[in-house]
Design an enzyme around this catalytic site. Structure first.
Site, PDB file in Angstrom:
ATOM      1  N   TYR A 121     138.347 -28.581 -23.379  1.00  0.00           N
ATOM      2  CA  TYR A 121     138.646 -28.802 -24.803  1.00  0.00           C
ATOM      3  C   TYR A 121     140.104 -28.478 -25.129  1.00  0.00           C
ATOM      4  O   TYR A 121     140.863 -29.337 -25.603  1.00  0.00           O
ATOM      5  CB  TYR A 121     137.675 -27.940 -25.618  1.00  0.00           C
ATOM      6  CG  TYR A 121     137.974 -27.829 -27.093  1.00  0.00           C
ATOM      7  CD1 TYR A 121     138.319 -28.930 -27.863  1.00  0.00           C
ATOM      8  CD2 TYR A 121     137.870 -26.583 -27.728  1.00  0.00           C
ATOM      9  CE1 TYR A 121     138.568 -28.800 -29.223  1.00  0.00           C
ATOM     10  CE2 TYR A 121     138.098 -26.454 -29.081  1.00  0.00           C
ATOM     11  CZ  TYR A 121     138.463 -27.561 -29.827  1.00  0.00           C
ATOM     12  OH  TYR A 121     138.700 -27.431 -31.164  1.00  0.00           O
ATOM     13  N   ILE A 122     140.530 -27.258 -24.835  1.00  0.00           N
ATOM     14  CA  ILE A 122     141.902 -26.876 -25.191  1.00  0.00           C
ATOM     15  C   ILE A 122     142.889 -27.507 -24.202  1.00  0.00           C
ATOM     16  O   ILE A 122     143.928 -28.040 -24.601  1.00  0.00           O
ATOM     17  CB  ILE A 122     142.045 -25.339 -25.239  1.00  0.00           C
ATOM     18  CG1 ILE A 122     141.045 -24.762 -26.257  1.00  0.00           C
ATOM     19  CG2 ILE A 122     143.470 -24.947 -25.616  1.00  0.00           C
ATOM     20  CD1 ILE A 122     140.928 -23.257 -26.248  1.00  0.00           C
TER      21      ILE A 122
ATOM     22  N   GLY B 253     134.614 -29.656 -17.804  1.00  0.00           N
ATOM     23  CA  GLY B 253     135.589 -30.599 -18.347  1.00  0.00           C
ATOM     24  C   GLY B 253     135.154 -32.051 -18.198  1.00  0.00           C
ATOM     25  O   GLY B 253     134.126 -32.351 -17.583  1.00  0.00           O
TER      26      GLY B 253
ATOM     27  N   ALA C 238     138.705 -21.537 -17.079  1.00  0.00           N
ATOM     28  CA  ALA C 238     137.909 -20.303 -17.140  1.00  0.00           C
ATOM     29  C   ALA C 238     136.643 -20.544 -17.945  1.00  0.00           C
ATOM     30  O   ALA C 238     136.573 -21.499 -18.722  1.00  0.00           O
ATOM     31  CB  ALA C 238     138.735 -19.198 -17.798  1.00  0.00           C
TER      32      ALA C 238
ATOM     33  N   ASN D 126     134.838 -16.570 -11.569  1.00  0.00           N
ATOM     34  CA  ASN D 126     135.638 -17.737 -11.972  1.00  0.00           C
ATOM     35  C   ASN D 126     136.921 -17.323 -12.687  1.00  0.00           C
ATOM     36  O   ASN D 126     138.005 -17.840 -12.392  1.00  0.00           O
ATOM     37  CB  ASN D 126     134.802 -18.646 -12.882  1.00  0.00           C
ATOM     38  CG  ASN D 126     135.444 -20.004 -13.089  1.00  0.00           C
ATOM     39  OD1 ASN D 126     136.096 -20.541 -12.200  1.00  0.00           O
ATOM     40  ND2 ASN D 126     135.280 -20.555 -14.275  1.00  0.00           N
TER      41      ASN D 126
ATOM     42  N   TYR E 168     132.955 -11.490 -20.831  1.00  0.00           N
ATOM     43  CA  TYR E 168     134.015 -12.491 -21.006  1.00  0.00           C
ATOM     44  C   TYR E 168     135.337 -11.786 -21.348  1.00  0.00           C
ATOM     45  O   TYR E 168     136.361 -11.994 -20.693  1.00  0.00           O
ATOM     46  CB  TYR E 168     133.610 -13.481 -22.113  1.00  0.00           C
ATOM     47  CG  TYR E 168     134.743 -14.330 -22.606  1.00  0.00           C
ATOM     48  CD1 TYR E 168     135.475 -15.110 -21.708  1.00  0.00           C
ATOM     49  CD2 TYR E 168     135.114 -14.345 -23.953  1.00  0.00           C
ATOM     50  CE1 TYR E 168     136.543 -15.884 -22.152  1.00  0.00           C
ATOM     51  CE2 TYR E 168     136.168 -15.113 -24.392  1.00  0.00           C
ATOM     52  CZ  TYR E 168     136.881 -15.879 -23.493  1.00  0.00           C
ATOM     53  OH  TYR E 168     137.934 -16.626 -23.936  1.00  0.00           O
TER      54      TYR E 168
ATOM     55  N   LYS F  46     138.892 -11.273 -19.014  1.00  0.00           N
ATOM     56  CA  LYS F  46     140.226 -11.679 -19.468  1.00  0.00           C
ATOM     57  C   LYS F  46     141.177 -10.480 -19.532  1.00  0.00           C
ATOM     58  O   LYS F  46     142.372 -10.620 -19.251  1.00  0.00           O
ATOM     59  CB  LYS F  46     140.117 -12.351 -20.841  1.00  0.00           C
ATOM     60  CG  LYS F  46     139.429 -13.706 -20.792  1.00  0.00           C
ATOM     61  CD  LYS F  46     140.422 -14.787 -20.402  1.00  0.00           C
ATOM     62  CE  LYS F  46     139.759 -16.133 -20.185  1.00  0.00           C
ATOM     63  NZ  LYS F  46     140.716 -17.247 -20.114  1.00  0.00           N
TER      64      LYS F  46
ATOM     65  N   ASN G  45     139.536 -17.805 -32.870  1.00  0.00           N
ATOM     66  CA  ASN G  45     138.612 -18.937 -32.715  1.00  0.00           C
ATOM     67  C   ASN G  45     139.351 -20.261 -32.844  1.00  0.00           C
ATOM     68  O   ASN G  45     140.236 -20.385 -33.677  1.00  0.00           O
ATOM     69  CB  ASN G  45     137.462 -18.831 -33.711  1.00  0.00           C
ATOM     70  CG  ASN G  45     136.523 -17.718 -33.316  1.00  0.00           C
ATOM     71  OD1 ASN G  45     136.944 -16.569 -33.202  1.00  0.00           O
ATOM     72  ND2 ASN G  45     135.285 -18.043 -33.050  1.00  0.00           N
TER      73      ASN G  45
ATOM     74  N   HIS H 298     129.219 -23.250 -29.723  1.00  0.00           N
ATOM     75  CA  HIS H 298     130.188 -22.811 -30.729  1.00  0.00           C
ATOM     76  C   HIS H 298     129.799 -23.249 -32.136  1.00  0.00           C
ATOM     77  O   HIS H 298     129.226 -24.314 -32.341  1.00  0.00           O
ATOM     78  CB  HIS H 298     131.583 -23.334 -30.376  1.00  0.00           C
ATOM     79  CG  HIS H 298     132.135 -22.700 -29.150  1.00  0.00           C
ATOM     80  ND1 HIS H 298     132.275 -23.366 -27.959  1.00  0.00           N
ATOM     81  CD2 HIS H 298     132.550 -21.434 -28.915  1.00  0.00           C
ATOM     82  CE1 HIS H 298     132.766 -22.538 -27.050  1.00  0.00           C
ATOM     83  NE2 HIS H 298     132.937 -21.351 -27.602  1.00  0.00           N
TER      84      HIS H 298
HETATM   85  N1  UDP Z   1     127.301 -18.633 -34.480  1.00  0.00           N
HETATM   86  C1  UDP Z   1     126.175 -18.842 -35.269  1.00  0.00           C
HETATM   87  N2  UDP Z   1     125.335 -19.882 -34.947  1.00  0.00           N
HETATM   88  C2  UDP Z   1     125.568 -20.698 -33.894  1.00  0.00           C
HETATM   89  C3  UDP Z   1     126.736 -20.483 -33.102  1.00  0.00           C
HETATM   90  C4  UDP Z   1     127.569 -19.435 -33.425  1.00  0.00           C
HETATM   91  O1  UDP Z   1     125.917 -18.122 -36.221  1.00  0.00           O
HETATM   92  O2  UDP Z   1     124.755 -21.612 -33.637  1.00  0.00           O
HETATM   93  C5  UDP Z   1     128.192 -17.522 -34.834  1.00  0.00           C
HETATM   94  C6  UDP Z   1     128.428 -16.499 -33.734  1.00  0.00           C
HETATM   95  O3  UDP Z   1     127.389 -15.546 -33.705  1.00  0.00           O
HETATM   96  C7  UDP Z   1     129.759 -15.914 -34.168  1.00  0.00           C
HETATM   97  C8  UDP Z   1     130.492 -17.121 -34.771  1.00  0.00           C
HETATM   98  O4  UDP Z   1     129.470 -18.082 -35.082  1.00  0.00           O
HETATM   99  O5  UDP Z   1     129.565 -14.979 -35.188  1.00  0.00           O
HETATM  100  C9  UDP Z   1     131.499 -17.762 -33.848  1.00  0.00           C
HETATM  101  O6  UDP Z   1     130.844 -17.993 -32.615  1.00  0.00           O
HETATM  102  P1  UDP Z   1     131.419 -19.018 -31.538  1.00  0.00           P
HETATM  103  O7  UDP Z   1     130.422 -19.081 -30.418  1.00  0.00           O
HETATM  104  O8  UDP Z   1     131.788 -20.294 -32.220  1.00  0.00           O
HETATM  105  O9  UDP Z   1     132.792 -18.387 -31.053  1.00  0.00           O
HETATM  106  P2  UDP Z   1     133.114 -16.921 -30.417  1.00  0.00           P
HETATM  107  O10 UDP Z   1     133.494 -16.062 -31.592  1.00  0.00           O
HETATM  108  O11 UDP Z   1     131.926 -16.443 -29.671  1.00  0.00           O
HETATM  109  O12 UDP Z   1     134.270 -17.204 -29.512  1.00  0.00           O
END
Ligand code: UDP
Length: 330
Positions: free
Chosen positions: A11-12, A36, A75, A92, A141, A145, A170, A189
């Site tokens: 994605y990025i 990917g 990653a 990974n 995770y 990192k 995010n 996400h």
């Molecule tokens: N989240 C949610 N429902 C979903 C997916 C994510 O409520 O179906 C919430 C998740 O618990 C977090 C926020 O959305 O509070 C962002 O999560 P995401 O997985 O997008 O990114 P992260 O912060 O984990 O990198």
């Protein structure tokens, strides 16, 4: 001279390749295509399918290509998955980086920009988070990192490999013309899931946790547009090419949005109802993550173009509404 983008089909990474090509850089891409998509990579970039942990494969790329700098996106990045499969993440992400650095060192390539994360901070002591704040990850995770950052510091000292670690908060959105975007299988996400509900591909959004220590009880996150994020990498490459020292930068917008606010913004951006319900907490989620990214703005000269969450989501919607099956729709 070539910029090597590891994970350039993700994605990025694919947005980074797109920006590099648009700016006239010569680009080579490595991706194992586990997550990917080949179709996400611009045809102007030379593409090599393989794994960063495969040293012979990596050596073959460094032999063929005249690489000046590496940008490393290859990653795993899913917080809940890392809680279940921590060893996959250390293998990974962390071991993968060691392999990349060994090959870079062998071939005397001395510059790398790589993806770190807000997850290295764990539960922050205060927000907005500064680069100097304590890093105490609460999921594998983030730990993988943080280990990568530490490894980079020592390899800089020993071998003079200069690095920029970009700690993403995010990331959301897609290229404005809707030609590339986010396509994870399975999707986890928030923004793409909300848009899949808007698209009728899911019944409803489940909001994970409504009892966090935040104004509306749902997690608060800081969203950056993916093209702005890619541009920060281009500035970081220039920063290293100009001979500057290794450093770390937060990349965020300095504004937090709760999961409920994201839902509301998506309703406005799409004009759809988007059903949602509260669900139990997800493992590994801190209450609030909001960046102080003034350092990237001052030192790298980073100026994000998207400062409106609805506009960010609108670009993601352009991609999702025209590619409900991601790259399978081409
Ligand atoms: N989240 C949610 N429902 C979903 C997916 C994510 O409520 O179906 C919430 C998740 O618990 C977090 C926020 O959305 O509070 C962002 O999560 P995401 O997985 O997008 O990114 P992260 O912060 O984990 O990198």
């Amino acid at each position: 001279m070539t910029v090597l983008v590891l994970g350039g089909a993700g994605y990025i990474g694919s947005h980074m390749v797109d920006r590099l090509v648009e700016q006239g850089s010569d680009v080579a891409v490595v991706d194992n295509l586990v997550k990917g998509h080949r179709a996400a990579v611009r045809t102007e970039a030379r593409f090599y399918q393989g794994d960063i942990r495969d040293k012979d494969f990596m050596r073959s790329i460094f032999t063929k290509e005249d690489i000046k700098s590496v940008v490393h996106f290859a990653a795993y990045s899913i917080v809940p998955e890392s809680m279940e499969k921590p060893l996959d993440y250390f293998d990974n992400n962390t071991a993968g980086l060691i392999n990349v650095l060994e090959v870079m060192n062998e071939f005397d390539v001395k510059r790398i920009v790589f993806s770190s994360t807000a997850a290295t901070y764990g539960t922050p002591d205060s927000v907005p988070i500064k680069e100097t704040d304590t890093q105490k990850p609460i999921n594998p995770y983030g730990e993988s990192k943080l280990m990568m950052e530490k490894i980079m510091r020592w390899t800089d000292q020993a071998y003079g490999i200069r690095f920029v670690a970009l700690r993403y908060f995010n990331v959301a959105g897609a290229k404005a013309d809707g030609s590339i975007g986010e396509d994870h299988g399975p999707e986890t996400h928030l923004v793409p899931i909300v848009l899949q509900v808007a698209n009728g591909q899911r019944d409803k959004l489940k909001i994970f946790g409504d009892d966090y220590d935040t104004p509306d009880g749902t997690n608060v996150r800081d969203y950056v547009h993916v093209v702005d994020l890619a541009d920060a990498h281009i500035l970081a490459l220039k920063y290293l090419e100009d001979g500057n020292k290794s450093d770390v930068f937060n990349l965020g917008s300095a504004t937090g949005f709760s999961n409920r606010q994201i839902l509301e913004a998506a309703r406005k951006a799409t004009g759809k109802t988007i059903p949602a319900e509260d669900a139990p907490r997800r493992l590994g989620d801190p209450d609030t993550l909001v960046a102080d990214s003034s350092k990237a703005r001052t030192i790298l000269g980073w100026q994000p173009q998207y400062d409106d969450i609805e506009k960010i989501i609108a670009t993601a919607w352009k991609w999702h509404s025209t590619h409900p099956n991601g790259y399978n729709d081409k």
